[in-house]
Design a protein around this motif. Structure first.
Motif, PDB file in Angstrom:
ATOM      1  N   PRO A  22       0.842  -1.201   0.000  1.00 53.04           N
ATOM      2  CA  PRO A  22       0.000   0.000   0.000  1.00 53.04           C
ATOM      3  C   PRO A  22       0.881   1.256   0.000  1.00 53.04           C
ATOM      4  O   PRO A  22       1.957   1.268   0.604  1.00 53.04           O
ATOM      5  CB  PRO A  22      -0.776  -0.104   1.317  1.00 53.04           C
ATOM      6  CG  PRO A  22      -0.579  -1.499   1.801  1.00 53.04           C
ATOM      7  CD  PRO A  22       0.752  -1.922   1.272  1.00 53.04           C
ATOM      8  N   SER A  23       0.413   2.307  -0.661  1.00 52.68           N
ATOM      9  CA  SER A  23       1.205   3.536  -0.711  1.00 52.68           C
ATOM     10  C   SER A  23       0.293   4.753  -0.777  1.00 52.68           C
ATOM     11  O   SER A  23      -0.673   4.777  -1.540  1.00 52.68           O
ATOM     12  CB  SER A  23       2.135   3.527  -1.923  1.00 52.68           C
ATOM     13  OG  SER A  23       2.937   4.693  -1.960  1.00 52.68           O
ATOM     14  N   LEU A  24       0.634   5.745   0.028  1.00 53.09           N
ATOM     15  CA  LEU A  24      -0.057   7.035   0.011  1.00 53.09           C
ATOM     16  C   LEU A  24       1.000   8.135  -0.021  1.00 53.09           C
ATOM     17  O   LEU A  24       1.675   8.374   0.982  1.00 53.09           O
ATOM     18  CB  LEU A  24      -0.962   7.194   1.238  1.00 53.09           C
ATOM     19  CG  LEU A  24      -1.573   8.578   1.452  1.00 53.09           C
ATOM     20  CD1 LEU A  24      -2.434   8.979   0.249  1.00 53.09           C
ATOM     21  CD2 LEU A  24      -2.406   8.603   2.741  1.00 53.09           C
ATOM     22  N   ASN A  25       1.175   8.734  -1.188  1.00 51.88           N
ATOM     23  CA  ASN A  25       2.139   9.835  -1.348  1.00 51.88           C
ATOM     24  C   ASN A  25       3.527   9.460  -0.831  1.00 51.88           C
ATOM     25  O   ASN A  25       4.153  10.212  -0.084  1.00 51.88           O
ATOM     26  CB  ASN A  25       1.632  11.092  -0.632  1.00 51.88           C
ATOM     27  CG  ASN A  25       0.399  11.667  -1.305  1.00 51.88           C
ATOM     28  OD1 ASN A  25       0.225  11.535  -2.517  1.00 51.88           O
ATOM     29  ND2 ASN A  25      -0.463  12.297  -0.528  1.00 51.88           N
ATOM     30  N   ASP A  26       3.987   8.303  -1.256  1.00 51.66           N
ATOM     31  CA  ASP A  26       5.273   7.788  -0.785  1.00 51.66           C
ATOM     32  C   ASP A  26       6.118   7.307  -1.952  1.00 51.66           C
ATOM     33  O   ASP A  26       6.795   6.287  -1.870  1.00 51.66           O
ATOM     34  CB  ASP A  26       5.026   6.625   0.190  1.00 51.66           C
ATOM     35  CG  ASP A  26       5.801   6.787   1.487  1.00 51.66           C
ATOM     36  OD1 ASP A  26       6.665   7.682   1.551  1.00 51.66           O
ATOM     37  OD2 ASP A  26       5.533   6.037   2.429  1.00 51.66           O
ATOM     38  N   ALA A  27       6.088   8.071  -3.043  1.00 56.75           N
ATOM     39  CA  ALA A  27       6.701   7.617  -4.281  1.00 56.75           C
ATOM     40  C   ALA A  27       8.192   7.334  -4.144  1.00 56.75           C
ATOM     41  O   ALA A  27       8.692   6.335  -4.670  1.00 56.75           O
ATOM     42  CB  ALA A  27       6.466   8.651  -5.386  1.00 56.75           C
ATOM     43  N   SER A  35      -3.127   8.769  -3.731  1.00 60.19           N
ATOM     44  CA  SER A  35      -1.914   9.588  -3.786  1.00 60.19           C
ATOM     45  C   SER A  35      -2.061  10.742  -4.780  1.00 60.19           C
ATOM     46  O   SER A  35      -2.752  10.637  -5.792  1.00 60.19           O
ATOM     47  CB  SER A  35      -0.714   8.727  -4.189  1.00 60.19           C
ATOM     48  OG  SER A  35      -0.499   7.674  -3.279  1.00 60.19           O
ATOM     49  N   THR A  36      -1.358  11.822  -4.460  1.00 57.85           N
ATOM     50  CA  THR A  36      -1.283  12.967  -5.373  1.00 57.85           C
ATOM     51  C   THR A  36       0.135  13.146  -5.905  1.00 57.85           C
ATOM     52  O   THR A  36       0.411  14.107  -6.626  1.00 57.85           O
ATOM     53  CB  THR A  36      -1.742  14.250  -4.664  1.00 57.85           C
ATOM     54  OG1 THR A  36      -0.942  14.464  -3.495  1.00 57.85           O
ATOM     55  CG2 THR A  36      -3.211  14.154  -4.259  1.00 57.85           C
ATOM     56  N   ASP A  73       7.963   1.905   2.578  1.00 58.10           N
ATOM     57  CA  ASP A  73       9.318   2.176   3.067  1.00 58.10           C
ATOM     58  C   ASP A  73      10.073   0.907   3.456  1.00 58.10           C
ATOM     59  O   ASP A  73      11.179   0.973   3.982  1.00 58.10           O
ATOM     60  CB  ASP A  73       9.302   3.156   4.232  1.00 58.10           C
ATOM     61  CG  ASP A  73       8.607   2.618   5.478  1.00 58.10           C
ATOM     62  OD1 ASP A  73       8.145   1.461   5.462  1.00 58.10           O
ATOM     63  OD2 ASP A  73       8.513   3.352   6.468  1.00 58.10           O
ATOM     64  N   SER A  74       9.479  -0.256   3.182  1.00 55.76           N
ATOM     65  CA  SER A  74      10.148  -1.518   3.492  1.00 55.76           C
ATOM     66  C   SER A  74      11.255  -1.801   2.480  1.00 55.76           C
ATOM     67  O   SER A  74      11.119  -1.507   1.290  1.00 55.76           O
ATOM     68  CB  SER A  74       9.151  -2.686   3.467  1.00 55.76           C
ATOM     69  OG  SER A  74       8.157  -2.550   4.454  1.00 55.76           O
TER      70      SER A  74
END
Length: 262
Positions: free
Chosen positions: A9-14, A41-42, A86-87
């Motif tokens: 899963p990712s939220l604004n963590d490109a 995400s944006t 971030d893993s």
């Protein structure tokens, strides 16, 4: 051999996601599929995922449990691995996950801890021994079950299908790993594997407000699940499940050659 899907899963963590996907691309045993769940995400999360060859699933409703569930629902593998953006899994992570599930047909879940990066030695020690050590100890007592750690775990897909309708998807203030732990049936065995190595960001120690939010969500989630199955009942069910497993393992026969088989 088990097929392995990896859900991220990712939220604004490109930027973090790019590094995670780079580590997944370097696995000695490649995942059978990688699913990145875009949780509204944006930033460039979707572009980063597509460039790395990952399958993108959109879950616009904010919430890590909702994002994780969307990825798990979409996964086609026999085993579903779960990492955070971030893993940084070590090169043997997927191979170890697949091997452990292949070796034990009764294994429901597998988890490991995290090795913090992006902080000094003191905070790395606090993260590993106090933050994560405390999580495994405290949640293990509260849930009556070996907890899974959201940045580093895997479930058999059939297990997810059994518990899927019981997780509290309508509540955005729950942690996915804690919610899954609390929802597992007493006979669903999760093992902790100290050799299942994943690097995780030390960001939780850089934001006091975020740390407090995580703690408040944890207590909220525990209370929510205890309202359905209380602590004592969870412990009772767990004891019965362990006894049943021991009885099953003690049933052996002799094959006539002096060797025992279960």
């Amino acid at each position: 051999m088990s097929t392995v899907s990896v859900v991220v899963p990712s939220l604004n963590d490109a930027d973090m996601l790019r590094e995670c996907l780079r580590h997944l691309a370097a696995q000695t045993r490649a995942p059978d599929e990688i699913i990145v769940v875009d949780n509204g995400s944006t930033d460039d999360t979707v572009a980063v995922a597509v460039a790395a060859g990952a399958r993108v699933v959109s879950e616009p409703r904010r919430g890590v449990l909702r994002a994780t569930a969307a990825g798990f629902d979409a996964a086609t593998g026999d085993v579903i691995g779960r990492l955070d953006a971030d893993s940084r899994p070590d090169p043997h992570w997927t191979a170890r996950v697949a091997a452990r599930f292949d070796a034990d047909a009764e294994l429901a879940g597998l988890t490991g801890t995290g090795e913090f990066y992006g902080a000094g030695r003191f905070w790395r020690w606090v993260g590993g021994h106090v933050y994560l050590g405390g999580y495994f100890w405290f949640i293990g007592i509260m849930a009556g079950q070996q907890p899974v750690f959201g940045s580093n775990f895997a479930l058999r897909r059939t297990v997810w299908e059994r518990i899927r309708d019981r997780v509290h998807l309508d509540d955005p203030h729950v942690h996915d790993d804690l919610e899954i732990t609390m929802t597992l049936d007493a006979d669903m065995r999760v093992e902790y594997d100290a050799e299942l190595h994943v690097g995780v960001s030390a960001r939780p120690f850089q934001n006091v407000a975020g740390f407090k939010r995580r703690a408040s969500w944890a207590f909220h989630d525990i209370a929510l699940n205890w309202g359905e199955i209380g602590w004592w009942e969870r412990r009772r069910r767990r004891r019965w499940a362990l006894r049943a497993r021991r009885r099953s393992r003690s049933v052996v026969t002799n094959d006539g050659s002096g060797a025992e088989r279960r």
